[in-house]
Design a protein around this motif. Structure first.
Motif, PDB file in Angstrom:
ATOM      1  N   GLY A 187       0.804  -1.212   0.000  1.00  0.00           N
ATOM      2  CA  GLY A 187       0.000   0.000   0.000  1.00  0.00           C
ATOM      3  C   GLY A 187       0.834   1.258   0.000  1.00  0.00           C
ATOM      4  O   GLY A 187       0.522   2.227  -0.712  1.00  0.00           O
ATOM      5  N   GLU A 188       1.918   1.240   0.772  1.00  0.00           N
ATOM      6  CA  GLU A 188       2.795   2.414   0.855  1.00  0.00           C
ATOM      7  C   GLU A 188       3.474   2.691  -0.479  1.00  0.00           C
ATOM      8  O   GLU A 188       3.601   3.842  -0.900  1.00  0.00           O
ATOM      9  N   ARG A 189       3.898   1.633  -1.158  1.00  0.00           N
ATOM     10  CA  ARG A 189       4.656   1.817  -2.400  1.00  0.00           C
ATOM     11  C   ARG A 189       3.771   1.954  -3.638  1.00  0.00           C
ATOM     12  O   ARG A 189       4.116   2.687  -4.568  1.00  0.00           O
ATOM     13  N   TYR A 190       2.657   1.220  -3.658  1.00  0.00           N
ATOM     14  CA  TYR A 190       1.885   1.117  -4.898  1.00  0.00           C
ATOM     15  C   TYR A 190       0.417   1.510  -4.740  1.00  0.00           C
ATOM     16  O   TYR A 190      -0.372   1.297  -5.658  1.00  0.00           O
ATOM     17  N   GLY A 191       0.049   2.085  -3.605  1.00  0.00           N
ATOM     18  CA  GLY A 191      -1.344   2.372  -3.333  1.00  0.00           C
ATOM     19  C   GLY A 191      -1.990   3.385  -4.253  1.00  0.00           C
ATOM     20  O   GLY A 191      -3.227   3.454  -4.339  1.00  0.00           O
ATOM     21  N   LYS A 192      -1.199   4.183  -4.959  1.00  0.00           N
ATOM     22  CA  LYS A 192      -1.773   5.204  -5.844  1.00  0.00           C
ATOM     23  C   LYS A 192      -2.136   4.656  -7.216  1.00  0.00           C
ATOM     24  O   LYS A 192      -2.799   5.333  -8.003  1.00  0.00           O
ATOM     25  N   SER A 193      -1.692   3.455  -7.532  1.00  0.00           N
ATOM     26  CA  SER A 193      -2.003   2.827  -8.815  1.00  0.00           C
ATOM     27  C   SER A 193      -2.721   1.520  -8.547  1.00  0.00           C
ATOM     28  O   SER A 193      -2.143   0.601  -7.955  1.00  0.00           O
ATOM     29  N   GLN A 194      -3.967   1.400  -8.984  1.00  0.00           N
ATOM     30  CA  GLN A 194      -4.717   0.190  -8.694  1.00  0.00           C
ATOM     31  C   GLN A 194      -4.076  -1.036  -9.324  1.00  0.00           C
ATOM     32  O   GLN A 194      -3.952  -2.077  -8.687  1.00  0.00           O
TER      33      GLN A 194
END
Length: 218
Positions: free
Chosen positions: A65-72
């Motif tokens: 979530g911290e690394r990739y949470g902005k891209s579904q």
């Protein structure tokens, strides 16, 4: 706090006592760096209903979530990697089912919390399929499953965008891996049989497929 014992009979017949949450976290804190590596593989040979594995998954998903949470799409890919890196064996079939459901619930709840109505059923289907293959009913001492057949675990590798490579290995072969890293000089000197002891051979390999379609391997 979750109960550590399901019944006196199970304790007497199977020695079944679950590790409490405080001890789980204390032990995982000792290898915290590995729990925060999304692709670092964990195997619990007496997983019970998933006390250890559920906390490992929570820690991995926090990193996802911290690394990739902005891209579904990226979140979905690396959630797949996180779940696919977790393995368990238990001799009790009800524990196995509870463990699978517990891990699935953790991944599902976090996915839905982040993306709500945008969640894709294919992602959840792949996660459920992973758990059906990675968490098995069997005996880690005899290395056999509930049918008396050798335990087989799949290795999942995200190798090209959204493509996944699956290779199956027997549990026995994985445990026979040499702890000595092979060098080029060693490779010249050992024969094919010895090579198999250093680098286990898969019993089956599958073609590349989308992480959304792994259930189609069946």
């Amino acid at each position: 706090m979750a109960a550590q014992v399901k019944s006196k009979q199970r304790v007497e017949e199977h020695g079944e006592v679950f590790t409490n949450e405080r001890e789980v976290n204390a032990m995982l804190d000792m290898v915290n760096r590995e729990t925060e590596r999304i692709d670092s593989r964990f195997l619990e040979p007496a997983c019970g209903d998933g006390n250890f594995l559920s906390e490992v998954l929570r820690r991995k998903l926090a990193v996802v979530g911290e690394r990739y949470g902005k891209s579904q799409l990226e979140y979905e890919r690396y959630t797949f990697v996180a779940v696919s890196s977790i393995y368990g064996v238990d001799i009790m079939a009800d524990n196995v089912e509870e463990c699978r459901e517990r891990l699935f619930g953790i991944a599902k709840d976090e996915y839905e919390r982040r993306f709500k109505t945008e969640c894709r059923s294919e992602v959840l289907g792949s996660i459920r399929y992973l758990l059906s293959k990675n968490v098995l009913c069997g005996d880690a001492l005899t290395l056999t499953d509930s049918k008396g057949e050798p335990i087989v675990f799949p290795e999942w590798s995200l190798v090209m965008g959204s493509k996944v490579k699956r290779r199956d290995f027997t549990f026995a072969a994985l445990l026979n891996v040499s702890t000595q890293e092979p060098t080029f000089d060693m490779l010249d000197e050992i024969d094919e049989d010895e090579m198999g002891k250093i680098i286990p051979k898969p019993i089956k390999e599958y073609p590349l497929t989308s992480f959304l379609e792994v259930a189609k391997y069946e």
